[in-house]
Design an enzyme around this catalytic site. Structure first.
Site, PDB file in Angstrom:
ATOM      1  N   ARG A 167       0.907  -1.217   0.096  1.00 19.31           N
ATOM      2  CA  ARG A 167      -0.088  -0.013  -0.104  1.00 19.31           C
ATOM      3  C   ARG A 167       0.932   1.140   0.079  1.00 19.31           C
ATOM      4  NH1 ARG A 167      -3.524  -2.625  -1.638  1.00 19.31           N
ATOM      5  NH2 ARG A 167      -5.575  -2.883  -1.045  1.00 19.31           N
ATOM      6  N   HIS A 169      -1.715   0.044 -10.092  1.00 18.71           N
ATOM      7  CA  HIS A 169      -2.366  -0.875  -8.849  1.00 18.71           C
ATOM      8  C   HIS A 169      -2.694  -2.141  -9.679  1.00 18.71           C
ATOM      9  CE1 HIS A 169      -4.282  -1.219  -4.897  1.00 18.71           C
ATOM     10  NE2 HIS A 169      -4.303  -2.500  -5.536  1.00 18.71           N
TER      11      HIS A 169
END
Ligand code: NAP
Length: 310
Positions: free
Chosen positions: A225, A273
């Protein structure tokens, strides 16, 4: 009949409807899978982005919420969600993460950019990359994804150190844990892979002081993250040469804004992502087996611990 509410957007419904129905049939779950069960009649919720449910209070009969995604940092902030919450552990997602991590690790380990980008007609045959055995790799996060990546990198010959919250004994991996193990895990690592969840404890794990513990010229690969790294410290480390390159798949703000410094930085690779997404075929089986087990008295799998935040 078990009423299962699919609470995610139209695209997800189109992808998941058939695999879920097949998986429930194979697991012998008499499931009524729909997008419009009344809250009071719903036994389980399958949850994904773009879905209609933000207030879980009326779902008084719901036995569990099964998330389609591995990361739960946004969902656990919803205080109305008091039902048991399961995160996604999908074998195909794990395979995808292993491929992405191994690919980017080998890119940096072998110095592939020099040859892919430097086709200038000069025959430089005096520089050989080290072998994997001479390239220590550290993985922060030894869960479903970190452990699988660690095994794959070990198979290639890298000495792998893994770091987690609780003690672990994973074959072929030097396992360290807790605050007391972190400095050792980082010290002299040449490649650092971040596969921690985002929690209050893990935010900014890689601050300036910890970046400085890595080997000079280390590579960072972050599919975990974005907020696990202090962005300003990373940029300073890159500019000082302490960090040679950072490959980042996740960011504090997604999509990464077009004018963000990371896009143009020559020593940062941005991927949007895409490291590993949930695959409907296998994820549907995981969900069906979890519900089937729970209906026959087994504990729910992959339960999120709200106290820990993952
Ligand atoms: P997981 O199985 O829950 O593993 C998390 C690991 O992090 C565990 O080893 C855990 O320690 C460790 N950890 C958590 N808090 C810690 C702390 N404060 N100090 C030290 N270690 C800590 O999660 P996972 O399935 O491997 O997924 C990891 C993360 O990958 C997800 O949360 C998500 O953010 C990210 N992800 C990204 C993508 C992508 O496409 N980029 C796709 C899927 C997932 P314990 O083992 O002791 O609990």
């Amino acid at each position: 009949m078990i009423n299962i509410l699919f609470a995610a957007g139209d695209d997800a419904w189109a992808q998941y409807k058939a695999p879920l129905r097949r998986a429930f049939e194979a697991a012998e779950v008499a499931a009524d899978l729909h997008r419009d069960h009344a809250a009071i009649d719903t036994d389980y919720i399958i949850l994904g982005p773009g879905g209609p449910v933000s207030d879980f209070t009326p779902y008084t009969r719901c036995k569990a919420v099964l998330n389609l995604w591995a990361g739960v940092e946004k969902i656990i902030k919803n205080e109305t969600l008091t039902q048991p919450l399961c995160r996604m552990v999908d074998p195909s997602l794990t395979d995808a993460m292993v491929e992405w991590v191994v690919g980017h690790t080998l890119r940096h380990h072998l110095g592939m950019d020099a040859h892919i980008r430097g086709q200038d007609g000069i025959w430089r045959d005096d520089m050989y990359p080290p072998i994997a055995a001479d390239r220590p790799v550290t993985i922060l996060g030894m869960g479903a994804l970190g452990a699988a990546c660690g095994q794959a990198l070990h198979q290639l010959g890298f000495p792998v150190t893994g770091w987690s919250r609780s003690p672990k004994n994973i074959p072929n991996i030097r396992c360290l844990h807790g605050d007391e193990g972190l400095n050792d895990a980082l010290s002299d690592a040449q490649i650092l892979i971040l596969l921690l969840p985002l929690t209050v404890q893990t935010e900014n794990t890689m601050n300036a002081a910890r970046l400085a513990l890595l080997a000079q010229g280390a590579f960072i690969i972050n599919p975990g993250r974005g907020p696990l790294i202090d962005d300003a410290a990373l940029l300073a480390g890159l500019d000082a040469g302490q960090i040679a390159h950072a490959t980042l798949d996740v960011f504090r703000v997604e999509p990464l804004p077009q004018d963000h410094a990371f896009w143009a930085h020559p020593q940062i690779t941005v991927t949007p992502h895409i490291a590993a997404t949930t695959r409907p075929g296998t994820a549907a089986q995981v969900i069906a087996q979890n519900i089937s087990g729970h209906e026959t008295g087994a504990p729910l799998q992959h339960l999120v611990d709200r106290g820990r935040g993952y």
